[in-house]
Design an enzyme around this catalytic site. Structure first.
Site, PDB file in Angstrom:
ATOM      1  N   ASP A  59      11.475 -15.985  15.977  1.00 44.97           N
ATOM      2  CA  ASP A  59      11.278 -15.424  14.640  1.00 44.97           C
ATOM      3  C   ASP A  59      11.901 -14.040  14.482  1.00 44.97           C
ATOM      4  O   ASP A  59      12.093 -13.311  15.459  1.00 44.97           O
ATOM      5  CB  ASP A  59       9.781 -15.283  14.349  1.00 44.97           C
ATOM      6  CG  ASP A  59       9.109 -16.593  14.006  1.00 44.97           C
ATOM      7  OD1 ASP A  59       9.736 -17.654  14.188  1.00 44.97           O
ATOM      8  OD2 ASP A  59       7.947 -16.554  13.559  1.00 44.97           O
ATOM      9  N   HIS A 204      10.007 -14.201  19.646  1.00 40.06           N
ATOM     10  CA  HIS A 204      10.690 -13.359  18.660  1.00 40.06           C
ATOM     11  C   HIS A 204      11.993 -12.820  19.245  1.00 40.06           C
ATOM     12  O   HIS A 204      12.022 -12.414  20.407  1.00 40.06           O
ATOM     13  CB  HIS A 204       9.802 -12.189  18.233  1.00 40.06           C
ATOM     14  CG  HIS A 204       8.510 -12.612  17.596  1.00 40.06           C
ATOM     15  ND1 HIS A 204       7.440 -13.063  18.337  1.00 40.06           N
ATOM     16  CD2 HIS A 204       8.141 -12.673  16.285  1.00 40.06           C
ATOM     17  CE1 HIS A 204       6.446 -13.378  17.515  1.00 40.06           C
ATOM     18  NE2 HIS A 204       6.842 -13.164  16.279  1.00 40.06           N
TER      19      HIS A 204
END
Length: 239
Positions: A59, A204
């Site tokens: 992400d 992430h």
């Protein structure tokens, strides 16, 4: 598309930091939109499939420092992953979206500015989603079929707009908690302990120092492959 001096509203267009971003406004592309999907009442948390198949998702990027290192590791093992990108980050790093397309990764919509969507009006939510989908299509080559709400915060408006735009809401099964920078070893342990058929792993590639994320991927990926796990990207025919 605004330039890097001023945007369409006349604001100064500075290079973005994590989430201090401005939404994109502009004309929608002329290509046909994805067909609407069924409105869900909860996001997809895992997938069914044959064998020990898992999904890796990243992400908040793309980030010019960490995303290429993640892509290099995935390429080394011939692995495909899913990148949930923020529009402003993608706007500054279009070359990385193009690389994702070339290497067979899936790019999903993670909004433009990473806001808490449950506090926004329906119109503002639509702008966040449409702006990002427009940019992904122009750069990656296809409109996204997958969406992830920032902070995992969903409501009726988000689910309805996802469906109208032809996107499925994708959450996760295993949170690596890499955003807390707990140490490379801690990230590795969370992913390896959570490994199971059909799980979706959340990591992430932007939003902070992701050195630990990169290091953890390099450690757990070959181990899980040796244990018989395989990695793929989401497809609607096995949700």
């Amino acid at each position: 598309m605004h330039g890097r001096g001023q945007d369409r509203l006349g604001h100064s267009a500075l290079k973005p930091d994590a989430y201090r971003l401005q939404p994109l406004t502009g004309d929608a592309p002329q290509r046909a939109l994805p067909l609407p999907t069924t409105v869900r009442h909860a996001p997809i948390l895992r997938f069914s499939g044959r064998g020990n198949t898992m999904l890796l998702t990243f992400d908040d990027g793309p980030n010019p420092e960490y995303t290429p290192r993640i892509l290099d590791t995935l390429a080394k093992y011939d692995i495909r992953a899913t990148f949930m990108v923020c529009g402003e980050m993608a706007d500054w790093n279009r070359d990385l979206l193009a690389r994702m397309a070339d290497e067979g990764h899936v790019v999903g919509n993670h909004t433009w500015t990473h806001p808490l969507l449950t506090r926004l009006t329906r119109r503002k939510i639509r702008d966040e989603l449409e702006s990002t989908s427009d940019l992904i299509e122009k750069t990656y080559g296809e409109r996204p079929l997958w969406f992830r709400a920032p902070y995992g915060a969903w409501n009726r408006n988000v689910f309805q707009l996802n469906a109208e735009m032809g996107m499925e809401p994708l959450a996760w099964t295993v949170d690596s908690l890499d955003w807390t920078t707990p140490g490379t070893g801690a990230i590795v342990r969370r992913v390896e302990r959570g490994a199971a058929p059909g799980v979706v792993v959340l990591s992430h590639d932007a939003g902070g120092d992701r050195t630990q994320t990169v290091g953890a991927l390099r450690r757990y990926l070959p181990r899980l492959l040796d244990e018989g796990y395989r990695f793929t990207v989401p497809r609607r025919n096995y949700t």
